[in-house]
Motif scaffolding. Structure first.
Motif, PDB file in Angstrom:
ATOM      1  N   THR A   1       0.786  -1.141   0.067  1.00  0.00           N
ATOM      2  CA  THR A   1      -0.246   0.119   0.018  1.00  0.00           C
ATOM      3  C   THR A   1       0.835   1.236  -0.026  1.00  0.00           C
ATOM      4  N   ALA A   2       1.896   1.363   0.652  1.00  0.00           N
ATOM      5  CA  ALA A   2       2.909   2.526   0.824  1.00  0.00           C
ATOM      6  C   ALA A   2       3.357   2.531  -0.576  1.00  0.00           C
ATOM      7  N   ILE A   3       3.636   1.584  -1.278  1.00  0.00           N
ATOM      8  CA  ILE A   3       4.487   1.638  -2.451  1.00  0.00           C
ATOM      9  C   ILE A   3       3.724   2.444  -3.516  1.00  0.00           C
ATOM     10  N   ILE A   4       2.213   2.024  -3.488  1.00  0.00           N
ATOM     11  CA  ILE A   4       1.196   2.666  -4.369  1.00  0.00           C
ATOM     12  C   ILE A   4       0.714   3.811  -3.866  1.00  0.00           C
ATOM     13  N   SER A   5       0.610   4.447  -2.652  1.00  0.00           N
ATOM     14  CA  SER A   5      -0.144   5.567  -2.091  1.00  0.00           C
ATOM     15  C   SER A   5       0.902   6.543  -1.571  1.00  0.00           C
ATOM     16  N   GLN A   6       2.216   5.978  -1.138  1.00  0.00           N
ATOM     17  CA  GLN A   6       2.933   7.303  -0.464  1.00  0.00           C
ATOM     18  C   GLN A   6       3.976   7.724  -1.492  1.00  0.00           C
ATOM     19  N   SER A   7       4.317   8.888  -0.901  1.00  0.00           N
ATOM     20  CA  SER A   7       5.596   9.691  -1.717  1.00  0.00           C
ATOM     21  C   SER A   7       6.782   9.075  -1.362  1.00  0.00           C
ATOM     22  N   ALA A   8       7.811   9.207  -2.074  1.00  0.00           N
ATOM     23  CA  ALA A   8       9.186   8.641  -1.680  1.00  0.00           C
ATOM     24  C   ALA A   8       9.581   9.166  -0.491  1.00  0.00           C
ATOM     25  N   GLU A   9       9.160  10.467  -0.264  1.00  0.00           N
ATOM     26  CA  GLU A   9       9.805  10.934   1.126  1.00  0.00           C
ATOM     27  C   GLU A   9       9.172  10.109   2.328  1.00  0.00           C
ATOM     28  N   GLU A  10       7.872   9.864   2.270  1.00  0.00           N
ATOM     29  CA  GLU A  10       6.995   9.157   3.198  1.00  0.00           C
ATOM     30  C   GLU A  10       7.527   7.769   3.183  1.00  0.00           C
ATOM     31  N   ARG A  11       7.955   6.984   2.342  1.00  0.00           N
ATOM     32  CA  ARG A  11       8.546   5.720   2.455  1.00  0.00           C
ATOM     33  C   ARG A  11       9.745   5.576   2.983  1.00  0.00           C
ATOM     34  N   TYR A  12      10.342   6.792   2.800  1.00  0.00           N
ATOM     35  CA  TYR A  12      11.899   6.565   3.379  1.00  0.00           C
ATOM     36  C   TYR A  12      11.740   7.101   4.800  1.00  0.00           C
ATOM     37  N   LEU A  13      10.991   8.026   4.991  1.00  0.00           N
ATOM     38  CA  LEU A  13      10.920   8.121   6.632  1.00  0.00           C
ATOM     39  C   LEU A  13      10.226   6.771   7.438  1.00  0.00           C
ATOM     40  N   GLN A  14       9.616   6.045   6.822  1.00  0.00           N
ATOM     41  CA  GLN A  14       8.969   4.842   7.152  1.00  0.00           C
ATOM     42  C   GLN A  14       9.983   3.610   7.197  1.00  0.00           C
ATOM     43  N   PHE A  15      10.852   3.701   6.155  1.00  0.00           N
ATOM     44  CA  PHE A  15      12.115   2.691   6.261  1.00  0.00           C
ATOM     45  C   PHE A  15      12.886   3.272   7.449  1.00  0.00           C
ATOM     46  N   GLN A  16      13.246   4.489   7.795  1.00  0.00           N
ATOM     47  CA  GLN A  16      14.037   4.976   9.001  1.00  0.00           C
ATOM     48  C   GLN A  16      13.309   4.231  10.260  1.00  0.00           C
ATOM     49  N   LYS A  17      12.019   4.385  10.237  1.00  0.00           N
ATOM     50  CA  LYS A  17      11.527   3.862  11.496  1.00  0.00           C
ATOM     51  C   LYS A  17      11.490   2.348  11.660  1.00  0.00           C
ATOM     52  N   ARG A  18      11.102   1.820  10.575  1.00  0.00           N
ATOM     53  CA  ARG A  18      11.056   0.309  10.512  1.00  0.00           C
ATOM     54  C   ARG A  18      12.345  -0.304  10.804  1.00  0.00           C
ATOM     55  N   TYR A  19      13.281   0.283  10.337  1.00  0.00           N
ATOM     56  CA  TYR A  19      14.740  -0.357  10.351  1.00  0.00           C
ATOM     57  C   TYR A  19      15.868   0.497  10.837  1.00  0.00           C
ATOM     58  N   PRO A  20      15.597   0.843  12.148  1.00  0.00           N
ATOM     59  CA  PRO A  20      16.380   1.879  12.869  1.00  0.00           C
ATOM     60  C   PRO A  20      18.189   1.541  12.925  1.00  0.00           C
ATOM     61  N   GLY A  21      18.839   2.311  12.108  1.00  0.00           N
ATOM     62  CA  GLY A  21      20.342   2.161  12.424  1.00  0.00           C
ATOM     63  C   GLY A  21      20.539   1.320  11.013  1.00  0.00           C
ATOM     64  N   LEU A  22      19.978   0.878  10.480  1.00  0.00           N
ATOM     65  CA  LEU A  22      20.163  -0.091   9.065  1.00  0.00           C
ATOM     66  C   LEU A  22      20.852   0.815   8.170  1.00  0.00           C
ATOM     67  N   GLU A  23      20.221   2.213   8.171  1.00  0.00           N
ATOM     68  CA  GLU A  23      20.957   2.919   6.952  1.00  0.00           C
ATOM     69  C   GLU A  23      22.230   3.271   6.949  1.00  0.00           C
ATOM     70  N   GLN A  24      22.823   3.423   7.938  1.00  0.00           N
ATOM     71  CA  GLN A  24      24.452   3.495   8.289  1.00  0.00           C
ATOM     72  C   GLN A  24      25.364   2.204   8.013  1.00  0.00           C
ATOM     73  N   ARG A  25      24.580   0.890   7.677  1.00  0.00           N
ATOM     74  CA  ARG A  25      25.144  -0.314   7.644  1.00  0.00           C
ATOM     75  C   ARG A  25      24.915  -0.751   6.419  1.00  0.00           C
TER      76      ARG A  25
END
Length: 189
Positions: A141-165
């Protein structure tokens, strides 16, 4: 037995010492190097993996060679091509290691044995699969309804710290955007 998987089980079921001993007898472990493929699209998914250390990703590559990452599995997450695991049909997804990774895993046969000998594992895996389905539905649902920015913020929330790895290209593939656009998005935020 590894404490992290016990804590994972304890989120949904309580195990007595004999049940812990039994599941421990069925669990296999493996350390894999970065970029090791655990499951390849087209093969049969015979194992369900629990990440003790490191990170796995599950993805499909389209006809144009573009990777579409469905999920990441850092520490304390599970990874499996569920359809292949339960039907014995060919896997749609590939699962590989984005870092040197340590996994515990169960075969399909071992899961069935757990259901028989320790019925509370049916509850554990029912909740696990239901949670996975909810996560998958929300992701679609996020892929079809959210902006890239919203998906990115959701990624950060779902996978805290993974962005640095992990590599930016993998985050971009998960978000359905290009690495260049992800870079611009990160600068803007």
């Amino acid at each position: 037995m590894n404490e992290s998987i016990l804590k994972n089980f304890e989120k949904h079921i309580s195990l007595d010492p004999s049940e812990i001993e039994y599941v421990q007898s069925l669990l296999l472990s493996k350390k894999v190097k970065k970029n090791t493929i655990l499951l390849k699209t087209g093969d049969i998914s015979r194992y369900i993996y629990f990440v003790v250390k490191g990170c796995l990703r599950m993805y499909n590559t389209d006809d144009k060679g573009v990777q579409h990452i469905v999920t990441f599995a850092p520490e304390d997450w599970w990874s499996v091509d569920l359809s292949s695991f339960y039907t014995g049909g060919p896997a749609f997804y590939t699962i590989d290691a984005l870092e040197d990774t340590e996994v515990l895993f169960l075969s399909n046969e071992s899961v069935e044995m757990l259901y028989e000998k320790v019925p509370k594992f049916e509850r554990f895996f029912r909740i696990f699969f239901a949670n996975g389905l909810v996560l998958y539905q929300r992701r679609m649902t996020a892929i079809i309804s959210q902006s890239a920015e919203e998906r990115y913020l959701q990624f950060q929330k779902r996978y805290p710290g993974l962005e640095q790895r992990i590599a930016q290209k993998h985050i971009a593939a998960y978000l359905g955007i290009t690495p260049v656009f992800l870079s611009m998005l990160r600068k803007r935020l």
